[in-house]
Motif scaffolding. Structure first.
Motif, PDB file in Angstrom:
ATOM      1  N   TRP A  41      -2.489   3.853  -5.329  1.00 64.46           N
ATOM      2  CA  TRP A  41      -2.034   3.645  -3.958  1.00 64.46           C
ATOM      3  C   TRP A  41      -2.057   2.169  -3.558  1.00 64.46           C
ATOM      4  O   TRP A  41      -1.577   1.811  -2.489  1.00 64.46           O
ATOM      5  CB  TRP A  41      -2.810   4.512  -2.942  1.00 64.46           C
ATOM      6  CG  TRP A  41      -2.817   5.934  -3.379  1.00 64.46           C
ATOM      7  CD1 TRP A  41      -3.835   6.607  -3.986  1.00 64.46           C
ATOM      8  CD2 TRP A  41      -1.726   6.861  -3.312  1.00 64.46           C
ATOM      9  NE1 TRP A  41      -3.463   7.891  -4.303  1.00 64.46           N
ATOM     10  CE2 TRP A  41      -2.175   8.086  -3.890  1.00 64.46           C
ATOM     11  CE3 TRP A  41      -0.430   6.784  -2.802  1.00 64.46           C
ATOM     12  CZ2 TRP A  41      -1.361   9.199  -3.980  1.00 64.46           C
ATOM     13  CZ3 TRP A  41       0.380   7.902  -2.885  1.00 64.46           C
ATOM     14  CH2 TRP A  41      -0.087   9.102  -3.479  1.00 64.46           C
ATOM     15  N   ARG A  95      -6.139   5.756  -1.094  1.00 62.56           N
ATOM     16  CA  ARG A  95      -5.148   6.582  -0.410  1.00 62.56           C
ATOM     17  C   ARG A  95      -5.537   6.780   1.056  1.00 62.56           C
ATOM     18  O   ARG A  95      -4.677   6.771   1.943  1.00 62.56           O
ATOM     19  CB  ARG A  95      -4.994   7.919  -1.098  1.00 62.56           C
ATOM     20  CG  ARG A  95      -3.850   8.760  -0.523  1.00 62.56           C
ATOM     21  CD  ARG A  95      -3.562   9.981  -1.381  1.00 62.56           C
ATOM     22  NE  ARG A  95      -2.310  10.609  -0.994  1.00 62.56           N
ATOM     23  CZ  ARG A  95      -1.755  11.634  -1.620  1.00 62.56           C
ATOM     24  NH1 ARG A  95      -2.359  12.141  -2.684  1.00 62.56           N
ATOM     25  NH2 ARG A  95      -0.621  12.142  -1.203  1.00 62.56           N
ATOM     26  N   ASN A 153       7.625   2.621  -2.324  1.00 66.99           N
ATOM     27  CA  ASN A 153       7.723   1.307  -1.690  1.00 66.99           C
ATOM     28  C   ASN A 153       9.020   0.628  -2.115  1.00 66.99           C
ATOM     29  O   ASN A 153       9.596   0.951  -3.157  1.00 66.99           O
ATOM     30  CB  ASN A 153       6.533   0.427  -2.081  1.00 66.99           C
ATOM     31  CG  ASN A 153       5.239   0.898  -1.457  1.00 66.99           C
ATOM     32  OD1 ASN A 153       5.239   1.622  -0.463  1.00 66.99           O
ATOM     33  ND2 ASN A 153       4.118   0.486  -2.038  1.00 66.99           N
ATOM     34  N   THR A 200      -2.612   4.538   3.486  1.00 72.41           N
ATOM     35  CA  THR A 200      -1.475   5.315   3.969  1.00 72.41           C
ATOM     36  C   THR A 200      -1.737   5.734   5.403  1.00 72.41           C
ATOM     37  O   THR A 200      -2.867   6.002   5.798  1.00 72.41           O
ATOM     38  CB  THR A 200      -1.234   6.563   3.103  1.00 72.41           C
ATOM     39  OG1 THR A 200      -2.427   7.359   3.085  1.00 72.41           O
ATOM     40  CG2 THR A 200      -0.844   6.177   1.705  1.00 72.41           C
ATOM     41  N   SER A 237       0.841  -1.194   0.000  1.00 70.18           N
ATOM     42  CA  SER A 237       0.000   0.000   0.000  1.00 70.18           C
ATOM     43  C   SER A 237       0.875   1.243   0.000  1.00 70.18           C
ATOM     44  O   SER A 237       2.044   1.206   0.393  1.00 70.18           O
ATOM     45  CB  SER A 237      -0.922   0.004   1.229  1.00 70.18           C
ATOM     46  OG  SER A 237      -0.158   0.068   2.424  1.00 70.18           O
ATOM     47  N   GLY A 238       0.304   2.318  -0.484  1.00 67.46           N
ATOM     48  CA  GLY A 238       1.049   3.564  -0.575  1.00 67.46           C
ATOM     49  C   GLY A 238       1.596   3.788  -1.975  1.00 67.46           C
ATOM     50  O   GLY A 238       1.232   3.097  -2.929  1.00 67.46           O
ATOM     51  N   SER A 239       2.477   4.739  -2.097  1.00 68.84           N
ATOM     52  CA  SER A 239       3.046   5.113  -3.395  1.00 68.84           C
ATOM     53  C   SER A 239       3.951   4.002  -3.927  1.00 68.84           C
ATOM     54  O   SER A 239       4.892   3.576  -3.251  1.00 68.84           O
ATOM     55  CB  SER A 239       3.848   6.403  -3.253  1.00 68.84           C
ATOM     56  OG  SER A 239       4.630   6.636  -4.403  1.00 68.84           O
TER      57      SER A 239
END
Length: 262
Positions: free
Chosen positions: A148, A257, A99, A261, A93-95
């Motif tokens: 995301w 998102r 990562n 995050t 998860s996340g950008s």
């Protein structure tokens, strides 16, 4: 000869629930997972509760060499597998670019490459025997872009399209292929990814792994192409067709998102 259902990712979540449901209906099992102790405990519980044969196989599907060793061992033992359940998977998860590459590479290895390797080797044996069934686990996320959680959404889209395509190839050879596309399901899956499940969907729309497994195993008898548990998840699956793609990207991206995050 005993025929087995092989279930990957069998120590938690939907994989464990599928194993429990299949065992309760008298199916002998081959359970595949990374954690030997958890596999042994679950195997003993299923044997005691259901009187079925359960074989445990420790394999880290993120390691391509271990996947090959698993498949070689299954062939050497001449174990008959008439149901392959490719359930193992995880998300980052996340950008994507922020990562680690190792985690993103491992995701593709587990969610895509290990699944395809199992389909290829075990599917070939099924086709030669003229019978068998494959269930690959995708997600409603596979029907749409997932900013995301980009790599996860793409991997589940691959599993969806691959499964539908393989279904047409193997049908004339006596092998049925189905793909399961669950929505938000209570599972350690989210905790491991640092995702706040309570933000992902209203509580009333979050399914239990047990309910997903029961609906799925019931559906397998009908050999459908796609299994989407519950009406609200079916609506999610068709929603990408109802509006422009740019809007879909914005809406899904905002949701992912917010939950993906910290």
């Amino acid at each position: 000869m005993t025929a087995y259902a092989l279930v990957t990712g069998a120590t938690s979540g939907i994989g464990l629930a599928l194993a429990e449901t299949l065992a309760a209906r008298g199916r002998s099992l081959i359970l595949v997972g990374r954690r030997a102790e958890a596999l042994a405990t679950i195997g003993q519980q299923l044997r005691s509760a259901n009187g079925v044969e359960v074989i445990e196989r420790v394999c880290d599907l993120a390691d391509a060499q271990q996947v090959t060793q698993l498949l070689d061992a299954l062939e050497a033992e001449a174990l008959e597998i008439d149901l392959l359940v490719n359930n193992a998977g995880f998300t980052t998860s996340g950008s994507f670019v922020d990562n680690s590459w190792q985690s993103e590479r491992d995701l593709l290895q587990v969610n895509v490459l290990a699944l395809v390797a199992l389909c290829h080797r075990i599917g070939r044996r099924m086709a030669a025997a003229g019978r068998g069934q494959i269930l690959n686990v995708s997600s409603v996320s596979g029907f749409m872009p997932g900013p995301w959680m980009s790599n996860y959404a793409a991997s589940k889209s691959y599993v969806l399209i691959f499964s539908e395509s393989l279904r047409e190839e193997l049908a004339p050879r006596g092998v049925s292929v189905s793909v399961l596309c669950p929505g938000t399901t209570r599972s350690p899956f989210f905790d491991k990814a640092g995702i706040q499940i309570e933000k992902a969907a209203p509580d009333a729309l979050i399914m239990s792994a047990t309910d997903v497994a029961r609906i799925t195993v019931d559906a397998l008898a009908r050999k459908p192409a796609i299994i989407i548990p519950r009406f609200h998840n079916k609506l999610l699956a068709i929603s990408p067709r109802l509006g422009p793609r740019w809007l879909l990207r914005k809406v899904v991206g905002a949701l992912y998102r917010s939950v993906a995050t910290q």
